[in-house]
Write a protein that holds these residues in place. Sequence first.
Motif, PDB file in Angstrom:
ATOM      1  N   MET A   1     -26.134 -31.232  12.676  1.00 19.32           N
ATOM      2  CA  MET A   1     -25.731 -32.441  11.953  1.00 19.32           C
ATOM      3  C   MET A   1     -26.976 -33.127  11.388  1.00 19.32           C
ATOM      4  O   MET A   1     -27.662 -33.882  12.080  1.00 19.32           O
ATOM      5  CB  MET A   1     -24.942 -33.398  12.866  1.00 19.32           C
ATOM      6  CG  MET A   1     -24.564 -34.706  12.193  1.00 19.32           C
ATOM      7  SD  MET A   1     -23.065 -35.414  12.897  1.00 19.32           S
ATOM      8  CE  MET A   1     -23.421 -37.160  12.809  1.00 19.32           C
TER       9      MET A   1
ATOM     10  N   CYS B   1     -19.687 -34.446   4.630  1.00 20.91           N
ATOM     11  CA  CYS B   1     -19.719 -33.310   5.558  1.00 20.91           C
ATOM     12  C   CYS B   1     -18.455 -33.160   6.400  1.00 20.91           C
ATOM     13  O   CYS B   1     -18.243 -32.099   6.970  1.00 20.91           O
ATOM     14  CB  CYS B   1     -20.914 -33.444   6.505  1.00 20.91           C
ATOM     15  SG  CYS B   1     -22.512 -33.459   5.673  1.00 20.91           S
ATOM     16  N   HIS B   2     -17.657 -34.211   6.534  1.00 22.93           N
ATOM     17  CA  HIS B   2     -16.493 -34.164   7.433  1.00 22.93           C
ATOM     18  C   HIS B   2     -15.214 -34.604   6.736  1.00 22.93           C
ATOM     19  O   HIS B   2     -15.191 -35.678   6.131  1.00 22.93           O
ATOM     20  CB  HIS B   2     -16.676 -35.145   8.607  1.00 22.93           C
ATOM     21  CG  HIS B   2     -17.767 -34.795   9.561  1.00 22.93           C
ATOM     22  ND1 HIS B   2     -17.668 -33.796  10.499  1.00 22.93           N
ATOM     23  CD2 HIS B   2     -18.996 -35.341   9.745  1.00 22.93           C
ATOM     24  CE1 HIS B   2     -18.787 -33.749  11.221  1.00 22.93           C
ATOM     25  NE2 HIS B   2     -19.612 -34.670  10.781  1.00 22.93           N
TER      26      HIS B   2
ATOM     27  N   CYS C   1     -20.077 -40.178   5.959  1.00 22.30           N
ATOM     28  CA  CYS C   1     -19.674 -39.005   6.735  1.00 22.30           C
ATOM     29  C   CYS C   1     -18.865 -38.010   5.931  1.00 22.30           C
ATOM     30  O   CYS C   1     -18.877 -36.812   6.231  1.00 22.30           O
ATOM     31  CB  CYS C   1     -18.855 -39.423   7.960  1.00 22.30           C
ATOM     32  SG  CYS C   1     -19.412 -40.947   8.768  1.00 22.30           S
TER      33      CYS C   1
ATOM     34  N   TYR D   1     -20.621 -23.975  15.631  1.00 20.58           N
ATOM     35  CA  TYR D   1     -21.488 -25.048  16.132  1.00 20.58           C
ATOM     36  C   TYR D   1     -22.875 -24.519  16.495  1.00 20.58           C
ATOM     37  O   TYR D   1     -23.051 -23.322  16.763  1.00 20.58           O
ATOM     38  CB  TYR D   1     -20.859 -25.689  17.378  1.00 20.58           C
ATOM     39  CG  TYR D   1     -19.602 -26.495  17.102  1.00 20.58           C
ATOM     40  CD1 TYR D   1     -19.681 -27.846  16.767  1.00 20.58           C
ATOM     41  CD2 TYR D   1     -18.344 -25.905  17.198  1.00 20.58           C
ATOM     42  CE1 TYR D   1     -18.527 -28.586  16.525  1.00 20.58           C
ATOM     43  CE2 TYR D   1     -17.189 -26.627  16.956  1.00 20.58           C
ATOM     44  CZ  TYR D   1     -17.286 -27.973  16.618  1.00 20.58           C
ATOM     45  OH  TYR D   1     -16.152 -28.706  16.382  1.00 20.58           O
ATOM     46  N   SER D   2     -23.830 -25.428  16.562  1.00 13.64           N
ATOM     47  CA  SER D   2     -25.174 -25.083  17.042  1.00 13.64           C
ATOM     48  C   SER D   2     -25.087 -24.758  18.538  1.00 13.64           C
ATOM     49  O   SER D   2     -24.137 -25.185  19.216  1.00 13.64           O
ATOM     50  CB  SER D   2     -26.116 -26.276  16.835  1.00 13.64           C
ATOM     51  OG  SER D   2     -25.695 -27.369  17.637  1.00 13.64           O
TER      52      SER D   2
ATOM     53  N   TRP E   1     -15.496 -35.920  23.916  1.00 13.97           N
ATOM     54  CA  TRP E   1     -16.093 -37.019  23.153  1.00 13.97           C
ATOM     55  C   TRP E   1     -15.533 -38.361  23.611  1.00 13.97           C
ATOM     56  O   TRP E   1     -14.392 -38.690  23.316  1.00 13.97           O
ATOM     57  CB  TRP E   1     -15.846 -36.837  21.643  1.00 13.97           C
ATOM     58  CG  TRP E   1     -16.737 -35.816  21.022  1.00 13.97           C
ATOM     59  CD1 TRP E   1     -16.364 -34.600  20.520  1.00 13.97           C
ATOM     60  CD2 TRP E   1     -18.157 -35.901  20.838  1.00 13.97           C
ATOM     61  NE1 TRP E   1     -17.466 -33.920  20.042  1.00 13.97           N
ATOM     62  CE2 TRP E   1     -18.572 -34.688  20.219  1.00 13.97           C
ATOM     63  CE3 TRP E   1     -19.118 -36.867  21.130  1.00 13.97           C
ATOM     64  CZ2 TRP E   1     -19.917 -34.438  19.892  1.00 13.97           C
ATOM     65  CZ3 TRP E   1     -20.454 -36.610  20.811  1.00 13.97           C
ATOM     66  CH2 TRP E   1     -20.834 -35.419  20.201  1.00 13.97           C
TER      67      TRP E   1
ATOM     68  N   ARG F   1     -11.591 -35.265  22.297  1.00  7.87           N
ATOM     69  CA  ARG F   1     -11.589 -33.818  22.050  1.00  7.87           C
ATOM     70  C   ARG F   1     -12.786 -33.193  22.759  1.00  7.87           C
ATOM     71  O   ARG F   1     -13.823 -33.827  22.919  1.00  7.87           O
ATOM     72  CB  ARG F   1     -11.683 -33.578  20.538  1.00  7.87           C
ATOM     73  CG  ARG F   1     -11.509 -32.137  20.103  1.00  7.87           C
ATOM     74  CD  ARG F   1     -11.260 -32.087  18.593  1.00  7.87           C
ATOM     75  NE  ARG F   1     -12.501 -31.935  17.822  1.00  7.87           N
ATOM     76  CZ  ARG F   1     -12.542 -31.990  16.480  1.00  7.87           C
ATOM     77  NH1 ARG F   1     -11.449 -32.236  15.779  1.00  7.87           N
ATOM     78  NH2 ARG F   1     -13.685 -31.829  15.842  1.00  7.87           N
TER      79      ARG F   1
ATOM     80  N   THR G   1     -29.318 -29.936  16.844  1.00  4.98           N
ATOM     81  CA  THR G   1     -28.013 -30.081  16.203  1.00  4.98           C
ATOM     82  C   THR G   1     -28.070 -29.697  14.726  1.00  4.98           C
ATOM     83  O   THR G   1     -29.109 -29.844  14.077  1.00  4.98           O
ATOM     84  CB  THR G   1     -27.462 -31.514  16.343  1.00  4.98           C
ATOM     85  OG1 THR G   1     -26.144 -31.548  15.787  1.00  4.98           O
ATOM     86  CG2 THR G   1     -28.333 -32.526  15.608  1.00  4.98           C
TER      87      THR G   1
HETATM   88  C1  HEC Z   1     -25.135 -33.790   6.496  1.00  7.99           C
HETATM   89  C2  HEC Z   1     -23.829 -33.494   7.027  1.00  7.99           C
HETATM   90  C3  HEC Z   1     -23.263 -34.466   8.056  1.00  7.99           C
HETATM   91  C4  HEC Z   1     -23.093 -35.818   7.951  1.00  7.99           C
HETATM   92  C5  HEC Z   1     -23.516 -36.752   6.813  1.00  7.99           C
HETATM   93  C6  HEC Z   1     -22.409 -36.235   9.134  1.00  7.99           C
HETATM   94  N1  HEC Z   1     -22.181 -35.155   9.961  1.00  7.99           N
HETATM   95 FE1  HEC Z   1     -21.224 -35.151  11.770  1.00  7.99          FE
HETATM   96  N2  HEC Z   1     -21.593 -33.181  11.993  1.00  7.99           N
HETATM   97  C7  HEC Z   1     -22.212 -32.371  11.072  1.00  7.99           C
HETATM   98  C8  HEC Z   1     -22.398 -31.049  11.628  1.00  7.99           C
HETATM   99  C9  HEC Z   1     -23.058 -29.862  10.926  1.00  7.99           C
HETATM  100  C10 HEC Z   1     -21.847 -31.083  12.928  1.00  7.99           C
HETATM  101  C11 HEC Z   1     -21.887 -29.965  13.968  1.00  7.99           C
HETATM  102  C12 HEC Z   1     -23.141 -30.217  14.804  1.00  7.99           C
HETATM  103  C13 HEC Z   1     -23.635 -29.045  15.623  1.00  7.99           C
HETATM  104  O1  HEC Z   1     -22.961 -28.003  15.703  1.00  7.99           O
HETATM  105  O2  HEC Z   1     -24.730 -29.218  16.200  1.00  7.99           O
HETATM  106  C14 HEC Z   1     -21.340 -32.438  13.123  1.00  7.99           C
HETATM  107  C15 HEC Z   1     -20.693 -32.875  14.271  1.00  7.99           C
HETATM  108  C16 HEC Z   1     -20.132 -34.133  14.440  1.00  7.99           C
HETATM  109  C17 HEC Z   1     -19.360 -34.536  15.580  1.00  7.99           C
HETATM  110  C18 HEC Z   1     -18.957 -33.668  16.763  1.00  7.99           C
HETATM  111  C19 HEC Z   1     -17.665 -32.916  16.371  1.00  7.99           C
HETATM  112  C20 HEC Z   1     -17.148 -31.882  17.330  1.00  7.99           C
HETATM  113  O3  HEC Z   1     -16.239 -31.147  16.923  1.00  7.99           O
HETATM  114  O4  HEC Z   1     -17.641 -31.771  18.468  1.00  7.99           O
HETATM  115  C21 HEC Z   1     -18.985 -35.836  15.368  1.00  7.99           C
HETATM  116  C22 HEC Z   1     -18.178 -36.743  16.297  1.00  7.99           C
HETATM  117  C23 HEC Z   1     -19.563 -36.231  14.101  1.00  7.99           C
HETATM  118  N3  HEC Z   1     -20.244 -35.178  13.555  1.00  7.99           N
HETATM  119  C24 HEC Z   1     -19.399 -37.483  13.519  1.00  7.99           C
HETATM  120  C25 HEC Z   1     -19.997 -37.880  12.322  1.00  7.99           C
HETATM  121  C26 HEC Z   1     -19.846 -39.217  11.757  1.00  7.99           C
HETATM  122  C27 HEC Z   1     -18.985 -40.321  12.342  1.00  7.99           C
HETATM  123  C28 HEC Z   1     -20.627 -39.244  10.636  1.00  7.99           C
HETATM  124  C29 HEC Z   1     -20.875 -40.419   9.709  1.00  7.99           C
HETATM  125  C30 HEC Z   1     -21.395 -41.617  10.343  1.00  7.99           C
HETATM  126  C31 HEC Z   1     -21.211 -37.918  10.469  1.00  7.99           C
HETATM  127  N4  HEC Z   1     -20.804 -37.115  11.509  1.00  7.99           N
HETATM  128  C32 HEC Z   1     -22.048 -37.542   9.423  1.00  7.99           C
HETATM  129  C33 HEC Z   1     -22.632 -32.747   9.803  1.00  7.99           C
HETATM  130  C34 HEC Z   1     -22.685 -34.055   9.318  1.00  7.99           C
END
Ligand code: HEC
Length: 176
Positions: free
Chosen positions: A147, A84-85, A81, A115-116, A126, A105, A145
């Motif tokens: 993500m 990206c985070h 994760c 966000y998308s 969440w 949150r 999404t």
């Molecule tokens: C390739 C990049 C990428 C990876 C790897 C990734 N994410 Fe994300 N994540 C995103 C993006 C971009 C968004 C925003 C999604 C949207 O706006 O549709 C997001 C959104 C989220 C959210 C919602 C956050 C909110 O503010 O509402 C959560 C929870 C989350 N990710 C958890 C995880 C976790 C846990 C992992 C690892 C297991 C992970 N992500 C791996 C890119 C990633």
Amino acid sequence: MASFNTVAGCVLASALFAMVVGKVSNALVHPHKLEKPAIAVSDEAPQTAAAAAPAQELPPIGPKLASANVDAGKAIFQKQCFTCHTVDKGGPNKVGPNLWGVVGRKKGSHEGFSYSSGMQAKGGEWTYEDIDHMIFKPTAYIKGTKMAFAGLPKEQERADVIAFLRTMSDSPQPLP
Ligand code: HEC
């Protein structure tokens, strides 16, 4: 008269013979007929299961959190994760939003992240179960999404990551 009797006897005999043959061949064909549907069913079963798999409901993750491993979750987070985070308090948004305090949150609400529209339309906060669905298969949980993450298919890994995320908060939510 004798010849009539002989003829009649012959007719009777062949009628009997036909009946017996009919019975016997029925007995032979019948079990064979039963086998066919049985084979067809066992052929179809795996296909049906495979087709149903994507829509599969996840068993609740809540009960597994108490025994989940926070340290293992941290390691999985860093590997899967962190690209990206960020997850530290006040950490920057990267490709994805900062995840400090994400449990509880409001969805799609982190300041400064674009966000998308699917995420903005999702609504609610969440919960553990929602995060479980999100990281199991983001594209199935939120239409369109951003993500771009394949997902964590292993339940234990998701439980560990969620248990870790729970600790990254000013006031960790109670365990279910
Ligand atoms: C390739 C990049 C990428 C990876 C790897 C990734 N994410 Fe994300 N994540 C995103 C993006 C971009 C968004 C925003 C999604 C949207 O706006 O549709 C997001 C959104 C989220 C959210 C919602 C956050 C909110 O503010 O509402 C959560 C929870 C989350 N990710 C958890 C995880 C976790 C846990 C992992 C690892 C297991 C992970 N992500 C791996 C890119 C990633």
